[in-house]
Write an enzyme that holds these catalytic residues in place. Sequence first.
Site, mmCIF file in Angstrom:
data_model
loop_
_atom_site.group_PDB
_atom_site.id
_atom_site.type_symbol
_atom_site.label_atom_id
_atom_site.label_comp_id
_atom_site.label_asym_id
_atom_site.label_seq_id
_atom_site.Cartn_x
_atom_site.Cartn_y
_atom_site.Cartn_z
ATOM 1 N N ASP A 84 10.901 25.457 14.727
ATOM 2 C CA ASP A 84 9.496 25.153 14.991
ATOM 3 C C ASP A 84 9.334 24.744 16.458
ATOM 4 O O ASP A 84 10.076 23.890 16.948
ATOM 5 C CB ASP A 84 9.098 23.999 14.045
ATOM 6 N N ASP A 105 7.917 28.805 21.718
ATOM 7 C CA ASP A 105 6.625 28.265 22.148
ATOM 8 C C ASP A 105 6.578 28.213 23.670
ATOM 9 O O ASP A 105 7.043 27.252 24.293
ATOM 10 C CB ASP A 105 6.418 26.866 21.545
ATOM 11 N N GLU A 135 3.481 31.699 20.735
ATOM 12 C CA GLU A 135 2.239 30.909 20.741
ATOM 13 C C GLU A 135 1.398 31.185 21.972
ATOM 14 O O GLU A 135 1.905 31.278 23.081
ATOM 15 C CB GLU A 135 2.577 29.404 20.670
ATOM 16 N N HIS A 177 -1.904 18.809 15.721
ATOM 17 C CA HIS A 177 -0.764 18.227 15.005
ATOM 18 C C HIS A 177 -1.059 16.767 14.666
ATOM 19 O O HIS A 177 -1.710 16.071 15.443
ATOM 20 C CB HIS A 177 0.499 18.257 15.874
ATOM 21 N N GLY A 178 -0.550 16.311 13.545
ATOM 22 C CA GLY A 178 -0.729 14.899 13.178
ATOM 23 C C GLY A 178 -2.045 14.693 12.441
ATOM 24 O O GLY A 178 -2.675 15.649 11.986
ATOM 25 N N GLY A 208 -0.540 22.455 12.412
ATOM 26 C CA GLY A 208 -1.351 21.267 12.104
ATOM 27 C C GLY A 208 -2.009 21.366 10.744
ATOM 28 O O GLY A 208 -3.170 20.992 10.565
ATOM 29 N N GLY A 209 -1.261 21.847 9.742
ATOM 30 C CA GLY A 209 -1.842 22.105 8.413
ATOM 31 C C GLY A 209 -2.093 20.864 7.569
ATOM 32 O O GLY A 209 -2.620 20.978 6.462
ATOM 33 N N SER A 210 -1.734 19.678 8.066
ATOM 34 C CA SER A 210 -1.950 18.441 7.293
ATOM 35 C C SER A 210 -3.377 17.954 7.447
ATOM 36 O O SER A 210 -3.845 17.770 8.577
ATOM 37 C CB SER A 210 -1.029 17.325 7.801
ATOM 38 N N ASN A 229 1.673 25.631 8.755
ATOM 39 C CA ASN A 229 2.712 24.633 9.028
ATOM 40 C C ASN A 229 2.269 23.245 8.566
ATOM 41 O O ASN A 229 1.167 22.811 8.910
ATOM 42 C CB ASN A 229 2.967 24.547 10.530
HETATM 43 P P1 13P Z 1 1.218 18.638 11.033
HETATM 44 O O1 13P Z 1 2.258 17.603 11.291
HETATM 45 O O2 13P Z 1 -0.105 18.253 11.551
HETATM 46 O O3 13P Z 1 1.185 19.039 9.584
HETATM 47 O O4 13P Z 1 1.634 19.939 11.854
HETATM 48 C C1 13P Z 1 2.813 20.612 11.536
HETATM 49 C C2 13P Z 1 3.060 21.731 12.470
HETATM 50 O O5 13P Z 1 2.163 22.395 12.934
HETATM 51 C C3 13P Z 1 4.444 22.068 12.777
HETATM 52 O O6 13P Z 1 4.538 22.982 13.811
#
Ligand code: 13P
Length: 288
Positions: A84, A105, A135, A177-178, A208-210, A229
């Site tokens: 990643d 990246d 990316e 992210h985060g 940033g899928g969270s 992700n």
């Molecule tokens: P999150 O930590 O926001 O889920 O992002 C994960 C990510 O994009 C890893 O590359």
Amino acid sequence: MLVSATEMINKAHEGHYAIGAFNINNLEWTKAILAAAEEAKSPVMLGVSEGAAKYMCGFKTVVAMVKEIHDNMGITVPVALHLDHGSYDGAKACIEAGFTSVMFDGSHYDFAENLEKSKEMIALAHSKGISIECEVGGIGGEEDGVVSAGELADPQECKTIAELGVDFLAAGIGNIHGKYPANWAGLSFDRLGEIQAVTNGKPLVLHGGSGIPADQIAKAISLGVSKINVNTELQLEFAAATRKYIEEGKDQEGKGYDPRKLLKPGADAIKAKVIAMMNQFGSAGKAE
Ligand code: 13P
């Protein structure tokens, strides 16, 4: 056997669902995510940041650990081990170490340099049968020391990188992210649509899928996102379940302090969350 992610991602793109790329941090994370994938009958990608790889004593340790856990658990669904946000040197080292997929990246270089290095890395990965992600446009926030203000990717730059033959492309569309801040504007679907149109149907990656609302995830998948992700969400699940166990005094009951007991609620929480996300992304049942 671990596999390249090309086939699983292409199938997801054709079938209008997405594969989850879940970051691993240690043995518990690896076991929990693999158990979830097997139970949900879903293909899966295990994401490893360079920081997490360092924590786990290097890329070769990660490859050996994941391969052995995978075989020992008798996993039958397709699993790709993916770097990643790889740096130029990190991606090369992972290709050597036995990863089956890498992200290079180069978004923090100027575009000409990103293009040149991406081209080299795509050729190298493909010469070894490994899938590769590149990316364009920074993803907002900070992950393992990789910091970006977040920007909308330029569709023409996306087109140029897509034409190099990259397998899937990460493009900034307002994702971060985060944890998402309360005043987050949401994903830019206009930009996502433009990128998918000019990249000729290249599978796209949502970092940033969270914490993205379900309707936005569904719309992103409908517009060509085939890999999502997830890292922070599993960390939050693990921390909350572990905190609950300790706050309820369970670590003080009998041998509740035994690490295999202490870490179990967190691992179970990760597994449950991954299964839920595989159902949400539509990948559950696709490895039957
Ligand atoms: P999150 O930590 O926001 O889920 O992002 C994960 C990510 O994009 C890893 O590359």
